[in-house]
Design a protein around this motif. Structure first.
Motif, PDB file in Angstrom:
ATOM      1  N   ILE A 157      16.206 -34.978  18.824  1.00 53.44           N
ATOM      2  CA  ILE A 157      16.373 -34.173  17.309  1.00 53.44           C
ATOM      3  C   ILE A 157      15.638 -33.252  18.275  1.00 53.44           C
ATOM      4  O   ILE A 157      16.043 -31.428  18.002  1.00 53.44           O
ATOM      5  CB  ILE A 157      15.125 -34.759  16.472  1.00 53.44           C
ATOM      6  N   VAL A 158      14.487 -33.071  19.103  1.00 55.95           N
ATOM      7  CA  VAL A 158      14.177 -31.395  19.758  1.00 55.95           C
ATOM      8  C   VAL A 158      15.000 -31.323  20.061  1.00 55.95           C
ATOM      9  O   VAL A 158      15.272 -30.007  20.447  1.00 55.95           O
ATOM     10  CB  VAL A 158      13.044 -32.572  20.255  1.00 55.95           C
ATOM     11  N   ALA A 159      16.047 -31.940  20.674  1.00 54.12           N
ATOM     12  CA  ALA A 159      16.686 -31.080  21.924  1.00 54.12           C
ATOM     13  C   ALA A 159      18.536 -30.345  20.487  1.00 54.12           C
ATOM     14  O   ALA A 159      18.592 -28.600  21.017  1.00 54.12           O
ATOM     15  CB  ALA A 159      17.533 -31.855  22.658  1.00 54.12           C
ATOM     16  N   ASP A 160      18.037 -30.990  20.576  1.00 52.58           N
ATOM     17  CA  ASP A 160      19.250 -30.272  18.933  1.00 52.58           C
ATOM     18  C   ASP A 160      18.718 -29.267  18.567  1.00 52.58           C
ATOM     19  O   ASP A 160      19.566 -28.729  18.085  1.00 52.58           O
ATOM     20  CB  ASP A 160      19.960 -30.882  18.342  1.00 52.58           C
ATOM     21  N   ARG A 161      17.043 -28.970  18.481  1.00 50.21           N
ATOM     22  CA  ARG A 161      16.244 -28.227  17.248  1.00 50.21           C
ATOM     23  C   ARG A 161      16.773 -26.662  18.007  1.00 50.21           C
ATOM     24  O   ARG A 161      17.198 -25.911  18.016  1.00 50.21           O
ATOM     25  CB  ARG A 161      14.948 -28.104  16.881  1.00 50.21           C
ATOM     26  N   ALA A 162      16.243 -27.276  19.539  1.00 54.76           N
ATOM     27  CA  ALA A 162      15.939 -26.155  20.459  1.00 54.76           C
ATOM     28  C   ALA A 162      17.031 -25.828  20.976  1.00 54.76           C
ATOM     29  O   ALA A 162      17.780 -24.054  20.811  1.00 54.76           O
ATOM     30  CB  ALA A 162      15.522 -26.916  22.239  1.00 54.76           C
ATOM     31  N   LEU A 163      18.496 -26.259  21.331  1.00 56.77           N
ATOM     32  CA  LEU A 163      19.856 -25.520  21.218  1.00 56.77           C
ATOM     33  C   LEU A 163      20.262 -24.691  19.470  1.00 56.77           C
ATOM     34  O   LEU A 163      20.757 -23.298  20.248  1.00 56.77           O
ATOM     35  CB  LEU A 163      21.344 -26.841  21.760  1.00 56.77           C
ATOM     36  N   GLY A 164      19.307 -24.645  19.026  1.00 52.36           N
ATOM     37  CA  GLY A 164      19.967 -23.725  17.939  1.00 52.36           C
ATOM     38  C   GLY A 164      19.133 -21.988  17.830  1.00 52.36           C
ATOM     39  O   GLY A 164      19.286 -21.608  17.542  1.00 52.36           O
ATOM     40  N   LEU A 165      18.036 -23.007  18.979  1.00 60.15           N
ATOM     41  CA  LEU A 165      16.892 -21.898  19.241  1.00 60.15           C
ATOM     42  C   LEU A 165      17.550 -21.240  20.252  1.00 60.15           C
ATOM     43  O   LEU A 165      17.322 -20.106  21.139  1.00 60.15           O
ATOM     44  CB  LEU A 165      15.565 -22.149  19.628  1.00 60.15           C
ATOM     45  N   LYS A 166      18.431 -21.715  20.993  1.00 60.92           N
ATOM     46  CA  LYS A 166      19.360 -20.725  22.237  1.00 60.92           C
ATOM     47  C   LYS A 166      18.572 -21.128  23.358  1.00 60.92           C
ATOM     48  O   LYS A 166      18.632 -19.786  24.406  1.00 60.92           O
ATOM     49  CB  LYS A 166      19.763 -18.972  21.988  1.00 60.92           C
ATOM     50  N   MET A 167      18.519 -22.363  23.475  1.00 60.76           N
ATOM     51  CA  MET A 167      17.406 -22.466  24.414  1.00 60.76           C
ATOM     52  C   MET A 167      18.559 -23.800  25.451  1.00 60.76           C
ATOM     53  O   MET A 167      19.358 -24.217  25.247  1.00 60.76           O
ATOM     54  CB  MET A 167      15.845 -23.147  24.615  1.00 60.76           C
TER      55      MET A 167
END
Length: 528
Positions: A157-167
């Motif tokens: 879940i953290v990875a998914d949200r971070a990808l949304g932040l363009k990380m």
């Protein structure tokens, strides 16, 4: 008489409503968990006990729990319950492994934002009447590299949200397959690569002996200069003194912690720093999460107390009361075979195949497979149980296959577990004899006959004269008593194995010395 449950920690009223709707009397005494003597004095009146982290269920309390059938932990961790004592008394222990996932992931992200923009220190300064705009220079998250250690439910879940932040997201998780990493959109890497490349590191792995101090002094020193570290998992995953030293030197730019080695954390070498953000274990502290785990545990416990159905139990498989007598010895066998393979596997598992031959093929093999997968995963993920194990395996992209067939060999029932990694395939077979005890009868195609023991040693070696004497002498010199010594080989002078039951755990240095013996290919200390 209607079942009675005791709620000994603060819990959402939603749970009480579930119990009452099902005809179960719920006694709400949220301060009782803090007083072991008072809890021990009343526990004998109840069929069920609902707890959070404030109640410690010790063997002494369980010894007075004459009516107790089930303990429900509204949350994930069950380290405040004596599982061995509960199991010995036939008490089912349930938890809610999925109720806090989103909440904990969001808290990790909140801490990452707060750390990147120095929000707590800036807030304190501003409210004190100081306008220190130039003091609090932050960093952007966009285009930064996030290293996720542990890519299970919360880490994903953290990875998914971070990808949304363009990380850019790197993931280290021995159980994460390449296909699963591709589906998540993360780059699967080894730990050293993650440490060297990540601008932010967030921990989401369970605490096991393999993960304890995964951010040790040495590993912190391998991180990228200026890294920022977030921990919402378990305090003992990192060395707090080493982290403090790295903050002092400037190698680590900042840290955000929700968990500590000792809790409640009233003092820490990390306190009092502008570049450290601390919260008091708030990962699960949202209204939604509290309601979720309360509803889940009340439903699970009601089902068990009223119908005998078992779900999300950490010490018993999901089987009915009618199935239990026939399945029980094979559940034990399957779980131990999985544990045997898991303790010998240090790479991501791609495929697991369970082959059931003979009488066992006609039983509830789903429960047996769940037990085997739980045993396989538990050396790395100790909180896994026979209910959650299949879902966790799917999360990591593991392919689990089952085959059933008539008996083809010497055994009335035979279970074979085969684990395929990127490097090799490993198989182990076992059966249950008439005494009801599980035994290993084949390892990697080599016939052997060994009972499981609490402490064992697995040795793969070349079949040459003198090995047994050298190995036994090594154990004797170290004061390790041998209980049984089972041997097998494929051909004379070929590959051989030894399964040795000993009376005590082996020191790490003794394993290293055993591996240095001539003809030895592999040595592993096993615990069951």
């Amino acid at each position: 008489m209607a079942p009675r449950v005791l709620i000994s920690d603060p819990l959402s009223p939603a749970a009480i409503q579930v119990f009452e709707a099902r005809g179960i009397a719920a006694d709400v005494r949220p301060d009782l968990g803090k007083d072991k003597e008072r809890l021990a004095g009343v526990i004998g009146q109840y069929d069920g006990l609902v707890i959070r982290s404030g109640t410690r269920v010790t063997s002494k309390i369980l010894a007075r729990a004459d009516r107790l059938k089930v303990i429900g932990r509204a949350g994930i961790g069950v380290d405040n319950i004596d599982l061995r004592a509960a199991t010995a008394r036939g008490v089912i222990v349930m938890n809610t492994p999925l109720g806090n996932s989103i909440t904990t992931a969001e808290h990790a992200l909140a801490l990452m934002f707060a750390l990147a923009r120095q929000i707590p220190a800036a807030d304190h300064s501003t409210q004190a009447g100081r306008w220190e705009k130039n003091r609090f220079m932050g960093v952007e998250l966009s285009a930064k590299v996030l290293g996720v250690i542990g890519c299970g439910t919360i880490g994903s879940i953290v990875a998914d949200r971070a990808l949304g932040l363009k990380m850019k997201v790197l993931a280290f998780d021995p159980f994460l397959t390449a296909d699963r990493a591709l589906a998540l959109g993360v780059e699967k890497v080894e730990l050293d690569a993650l440490l060297a490349r990540a601008d932010f590191i967030t921990l989401h792995t369970p605490l096991t002996e393999k993960t304890r101090n995964i951010l040790s002094a040495d590993n912190i020193a391998r991180t990228k200069p200026g890294v920022r570290i977030i921990n919402c998992a378990r305090g003992a995953l990192l060395d707090e003194e080493a982290l403090a030293a790295a903050l002092d030197s400037g190698h680590v730019a900042g840290a955000a912690l929700d968990v500590f080695v000792e809790e409640p954390a009233v003092r820490s070498p990390l306190f009092g720093r502008d570049n450290v953000v601390c919260t008091p274990h708030l990962g699960a502290a949202t209204t939604e999460a509290q309601d979720n785990v309360a509803l889940q545990i009340a439903g699970q416990m009601s089902d068990y107390l009223l119908t005998g159905a078992v779900s999300h139990a950490v010490n018993f498989p999901s089987i009915t009361g009618e199935e239990a007598p026939r399945l029980a010895p094979f559940v034990a066998l399957a779980e131990k075979l999985g544990s045997f393979a898991g303790q010998l596997t240090d790479m991501e598992v791609e495929t697991v195949t369970l082959t059931y031959e003979g009488t066992v093929a006609g039983l509830n093999v789903k429960a047996l497979t769940a037990a085997a997968i739980a045993g396989l995963l538990r050396p790395m993920l100790q909180e896994v149980n026979v209910v959650s194990a299949p879902a966790i395996a799917r999360e990591r992209g593991m392919v689990v296959e089952e085959t059933t067939r008539a008996a083809t060999g010497d055994y009335e029932s035979l279970i074979t577990l085969t684990v395929v990694t990127g490097r090799q395939a490993r198989s182990v077979s076992g059966t249950v004899f008439t005494d009801g005890h599980p035994r290993i009868v084949n390892v990697q195609g080599i016939t052997v006959d060994a009972a499981f023991a609490p402490f064992m040693i697995h040795v793969a070696n070349e079949d040459r004269p003198g090995f047994i004497g050298q190995f036994a002498s090594l154990l004797g010199e170290a004061g390790i008593n041998i209980a049984t010594f089972a041997l097998g080989r494929d051909t004379a002078g070929g590959d051989a194995i030894a399964l040795v039951a000993v009376d005590s755990p082996l020191p790490v240095d003794l394993i290293a010395r055993a591996r240095a013996l001539p003809q030895v290919k592999q040595v592993n200390a096993l615990a069951f």
